[in-house]
Design a protein around this motif. Sequence first.
Motif, PDB file in Angstrom:
ATOM      1  N   ASN A   1       0.824  -1.214   0.000  1.00 23.96           N
ATOM      2  CA  ASN A   1       0.000   0.000   0.000  1.00 23.96           C
ATOM      3  C   ASN A   1       0.854   1.257   0.000  1.00 23.96           C
ATOM      4  O   ASN A   1       0.553   2.224  -0.692  1.00 23.96           O
ATOM      5  CB  ASN A   1      -0.929   0.023   1.222  1.00 23.96           C
ATOM      6  CG  ASN A   1      -2.054  -0.968   1.074  1.00 23.96           C
ATOM      7  OD1 ASN A   1      -2.296  -1.471  -0.025  1.00 23.96           O
ATOM      8  ND2 ASN A   1      -2.712  -1.293   2.169  1.00 23.96           N
ATOM      9  N   GLN A   2       1.947   1.206   0.807  1.00 25.00           N
ATOM     10  CA  GLN A   2       2.843   2.366   0.862  1.00 25.00           C
ATOM     11  C   GLN A   2       3.427   2.660  -0.515  1.00 25.00           C
ATOM     12  O   GLN A   2       3.451   3.785  -0.982  1.00 25.00           O
ATOM     13  CB  GLN A   2       3.988   2.099   1.833  1.00 25.00           C
ATOM     14  CG  GLN A   2       3.706   2.629   3.229  1.00 25.00           C
ATOM     15  CD  GLN A   2       4.775   2.205   4.205  1.00 25.00           C
ATOM     16  OE1 GLN A   2       5.725   1.519   3.839  1.00 25.00           O
ATOM     17  NE2 GLN A   2       4.614   2.606   5.453  1.00 25.00           N
ATOM     18  N   LYS A   3       3.908   1.566  -1.166  1.00 29.34           N
ATOM     19  CA  LYS A   3       4.511   1.725  -2.497  1.00 29.34           C
ATOM     20  C   LYS A   3       3.514   2.318  -3.479  1.00 29.34           C
ATOM     21  O   LYS A   3       3.833   3.199  -4.257  1.00 29.34           O
ATOM     22  CB  LYS A   3       5.028   0.369  -3.007  1.00 29.34           C
ATOM     23  CG  LYS A   3       6.405   0.077  -2.494  1.00 29.34           C
ATOM     24  CD  LYS A   3       7.026  -1.061  -3.270  1.00 29.34           C
ATOM     25  CE  LYS A   3       8.373  -1.416  -2.663  1.00 29.34           C
ATOM     26  NZ  LYS A   3       8.651  -2.846  -2.758  1.00 29.34           N
ATOM     27  N   GLN A   4       2.312   1.773  -3.419  1.00 25.94           N
ATOM     28  CA  GLN A   4       1.241   2.249  -4.300  1.00 25.94           C
ATOM     29  C   GLN A   4       1.022   3.747  -4.109  1.00 25.94           C
ATOM     30  O   GLN A   4       0.918   4.511  -5.062  1.00 25.94           O
ATOM     31  CB  GLN A   4      -0.046   1.482  -3.930  1.00 25.94           C
ATOM     32  CG  GLN A   4      -1.248   1.837  -4.757  1.00 25.94           C
ATOM     33  CD  GLN A   4      -1.425   0.839  -5.891  1.00 25.94           C
ATOM     34  OE1 GLN A   4      -0.814  -0.217  -5.861  1.00 25.94           O
ATOM     35  NE2 GLN A   4      -2.206   1.194  -6.874  1.00 25.94           N
ATOM     36  N   GLN A   5       0.992   4.139  -2.815  1.00 18.34           N
ATOM     37  CA  GLN A   5       0.755   5.544  -2.496  1.00 18.34           C
ATOM     38  C   GLN A   5       1.900   6.410  -3.044  1.00 18.34           C
ATOM     39  O   GLN A   5       1.667   7.472  -3.625  1.00 18.34           O
ATOM     40  CB  GLN A   5       0.654   5.713  -0.991  1.00 18.34           C
ATOM     41  CG  GLN A   5      -0.223   6.877  -0.606  1.00 18.34           C
ATOM     42  CD  GLN A   5      -0.374   6.990   0.897  1.00 18.34           C
ATOM     43  OE1 GLN A   5      -0.159   6.035   1.626  1.00 18.34           O
ATOM     44  NE2 GLN A   5      -0.717   8.162   1.361  1.00 18.34           N
ATOM     45  N   GLU A   6       3.134   5.915  -2.843  1.00 16.16           N
ATOM     46  CA  GLU A   6       4.300   6.665  -3.342  1.00 16.16           C
ATOM     47  C   GLU A   6       4.206   6.869  -4.847  1.00 16.16           C
ATOM     48  O   GLU A   6       4.460   7.942  -5.360  1.00 16.16           O
ATOM     49  CB  GLU A   6       5.599   5.928  -2.983  1.00 16.16           C
ATOM     50  CG  GLU A   6       6.051   6.215  -1.572  1.00 16.16           C
ATOM     51  CD  GLU A   6       7.143   5.253  -1.120  1.00 16.16           C
ATOM     52  OE1 GLU A   6       7.374   5.181   0.085  1.00 16.16           O
ATOM     53  OE2 GLU A   6       7.742   4.558  -1.999  1.00 16.16           O
ATOM     54  N   LYS A   7       3.822   5.764  -5.544  1.00 15.29           N
ATOM     55  CA  LYS A   7       3.685   5.831  -7.000  1.00 15.29           C
ATOM     56  C   LYS A   7       2.681   6.894  -7.392  1.00 15.29           C
ATOM     57  O   LYS A   7       2.903   7.698  -8.296  1.00 15.29           O
ATOM     58  CB  LYS A   7       3.218   4.474  -7.551  1.00 15.29           C
ATOM     59  CG  LYS A   7       4.324   3.647  -8.144  1.00 15.29           C
ATOM     60  CD  LYS A   7       3.709   2.483  -8.878  1.00 15.29           C
ATOM     61  CE  LYS A   7       4.741   1.423  -9.172  1.00 15.29           C
ATOM     62  NZ  LYS A   7       4.132   0.149  -9.494  1.00 15.29           N
TER      63      LYS A   7
END
Length: 405
Positions: free
Chosen positions: A376-382
Amino acid sequence: MTEETKTEKQTEEKKELSLQEKYELCLSIAEECIKPTELYSLLEHIEQPLAYDGFEPSGRMHIAQGILKVINVNKLTQAGCKFIFWVADWFALMNNKMGGDLKKIKLVGQYMIEVWKACGMDMTNVEFLWSSDEINKRSNEYWTLVLDIARRNSVKRIQRCGQIMGRNNSDDLYASQIFYPCMQAADIFFLKANICQLGIDQRKVNMLAREYCDLKKIRHKPVIISHHMIMGLKKGQAKMSKSDPDSAIFMEDLPGDVNRKINGAYCPEGDVEKNPIFDYLKYIIFQKVDSITITRKEEWGGNVTYNSYEEVEQAFIKKELHPQDLKKAVAKVINQLIDPVRQYFKNNKKAKRLLAQVKKAVLQEQKRKQKEKLKNQKQQEKEEEKEQVKEQVKENKTENEKEKK
Ligand SMILES: N[C@@H](Cc1ccc(O)cc1)C(=O)O
């Protein structure tokens, strides 16, 4: 048996109580009761009222789910009630617990029942029912109820029950979490419960069930006896959290864990408000023992025994009792209270195997959750990166236009 546990309170002994005594015993559980007059009348007119509580088998068991539940159930059965524990396996699944794996959820359910047996729940008038089994047995009756509740409530009203699943009102819900409150409300009627004895965090759905009675002109509404939610051990933690192991004592914690957690707990000198140690003293310790002894050096005031919660509170407010001395005594009693559970899981082969399986499943679940969080964090960063690029393009465009002019 040790000195402290020898003085277990009388409520655990069987004796015939008067109507008034039964009423007061039931009320002693309540942070909130809706409504006391209905409770009185229920105890007066029904031979054996049926009380229920439900729980999601969702991992380790903290002291509130363990000892506090035992205290409450024993009080209600002593007051003449029958108690149903609704093992809410399907609910845990709908709430995405244990990765939605029903097999693991059932394992945890079995483990929780074993813990209650090991820490002194009087089983004479207690029954454990598994939601998936019972619903399947009388599925027509169940789903007719659920659908009727669903059609009489707006999605907004159901969303407002988010807290019963540990969700905030603003959280995005899974579709299963819209079924959940409708089903939980249906459970009350399906089980024919006279008393809903759940935590105060479950009040919204119990109120919804009472409203449903108005709509359907059901005369005897379920009485709600909601119990207090014990605070988390750290500063500002309104409740215990399974994701923060230091926020609560767990039923199979080792003595070293208990000492460390209690020692690190928030306990400001002289202040008993928002102080988790005092929550433990009031709702757990003094429900189980009649006195607590502080051992300290002569120069710090010497040993002292307090014979009630109020006595400890007064001494603490007057600063005659230091947090460190109190914590030591509290840790000692908690260790005595959960020791039978430790011994049971150590000495009973079947229980030992079960605990090992549960620990493994819980560990897998923790890893899964961590992975999910990272994803989820990665997705948000993207997404944030994308936004930035968009902004940049926009800025460049206006720059270009300015230049053209
Ligand atoms: N909502 C409860 C579990 C529960 C499920 C169904 C019920 O009927 C009652 C309770 C919890 O969060 O633990």
